[in-house]
Design a protein around this motif. Sequence first.
Motif, short mmCIF file in Angstrom:
data_model
loop_
_atom_site.label_atom_id
_atom_site.label_comp_id
_atom_site.label_asym_id
_atom_site.label_seq_id
_atom_site.Cartn_x
_atom_site.Cartn_y
_atom_site.Cartn_z
N VAL A 6 0.87 -1.19 0.00
CA VAL A 6 0.00 0.00 0.00
C VAL A 6 0.89 1.23 0.00
O VAL A 6 1.72 1.41 0.90
N GLU A 7 0.71 2.06 -1.00
CA GLU A 7 1.48 3.30 -1.07
C GLU A 7 0.85 4.33 -0.15
O GLU A 7 -0.38 4.49 -0.12
N GLN A 23 -4.38 4.69 0.15
CA GLN A 23 -5.54 4.20 -0.57
C GLN A 23 -5.46 2.69 -0.67
O GLN A 23 -4.42 2.12 -1.01
N ILE A 24 -6.57 2.03 -0.36
CA ILE A 24 -6.70 0.59 -0.53
C ILE A 24 -7.90 0.37 -1.43
O ILE A 24 -9.03 0.71 -1.07
N GLY A 25 -7.64 -0.16 -2.61
CA GLY A 25 -8.73 -0.31 -3.58
C GLY A 25 -9.23 1.05 -3.99
O GLY A 25 -8.46 1.93 -4.35
N ASP A 26 -10.55 1.22 -3.89
CA ASP A 26 -11.13 2.51 -4.27
C ASP A 26 -11.38 3.41 -3.06
O ASP A 26 -11.90 4.50 -3.19
N ARG A 27 -11.01 2.95 -1.86
CA ARG A 27 -11.18 3.75 -0.65
C ARG A 27 -9.91 4.50 -0.30
O ARG A 27 -8.83 3.92 -0.24
N ALA A 28 -10.05 5.79 -0.07
CA ALA A 28 -8.92 6.63 0.34
C ALA A 28 -9.07 6.93 1.83
O ALA A 28 -10.17 7.18 2.32
N ARG A 51 -4.31 -2.35 10.26
CA ARG A 51 -5.68 -2.53 10.77
C ARG A 51 -6.69 -2.59 9.64
O ARG A 51 -7.60 -3.42 9.65
N GLU A 52 -6.55 -1.72 8.66
CA GLU A 52 -7.50 -1.69 7.55
C GLU A 52 -7.38 -2.96 6.71
O GLU A 52 -8.39 -3.52 6.28
N LEU A 53 -6.16 -3.43 6.48
CA LEU A 53 -5.98 -4.68 5.72
C LEU A 53 -6.57 -5.86 6.48
O LEU A 53 -7.17 -6.75 5.88
N LYS A 54 -6.43 -5.87 7.79
CA LYS A 54 -6.99 -6.95 8.60
C LYS A 54 -8.51 -6.93 8.52
O LYS A 54 -9.15 -7.99 8.42
N LYS A 55 -9.12 -5.75 8.57
CA LYS A 55 -10.58 -5.63 8.43
C LYS A 55 -11.05 -6.23 7.11
O LYS A 55 -12.04 -6.95 7.06
N ILE A 56 -10.33 -5.90 6.05
CA ILE A 56 -10.70 -6.39 4.73
C ILE A 56 -10.59 -7.91 4.67
O ILE A 56 -11.49 -8.59 4.15
N GLN A 57 -9.53 -8.46 5.24
CA GLN A 57 -9.36 -9.91 5.27
C GLN A 57 -10.49 -10.59 6.05
O GLN A 57 -11.00 -11.62 5.64
N GLN A 58 -10.88 -10.01 7.17
CA GLN A 58 -11.96 -10.57 7.97
C GLN A 58 -13.28 -10.52 7.21
O GLN A 58 -14.06 -11.47 7.26
N GLN A 59 -13.55 -9.43 6.51
CA GLN A 59 -14.78 -9.32 5.73
C GLN A 59 -14.80 -10.36 4.62
O GLN A 59 -15.81 -10.99 4.36
N GLN A 60 -13.67 -10.54 3.95
CA GLN A 60 -13.59 -11.53 2.88
C GLN A 60 -13.78 -12.94 3.43
O GLN A 60 -14.44 -13.76 2.80
#
Length: 67
Positions: A6-7, A23-28, A51-60
Amino acid sequence: MIHRGVEFSVTQVAIGIWAWRFQIGDRAFTGRTEAKLNLLAIRRVELRIDRELKKIQQQQARENDKD
């Protein structure tokens, strides 16, 4: 800078105040943090990215469990 693919950017706004953005995906994500050292500000942003990447993994994982 890049953390876990993630840049992100961290810029000093005032003495001890840092603005950050990534930015992760289309969310800034944007925000500010207080830190005397730029390395501490950078680390805080890296933790936020984690934290944001972990949230995404849990949702998936939840979505995959439904299937």
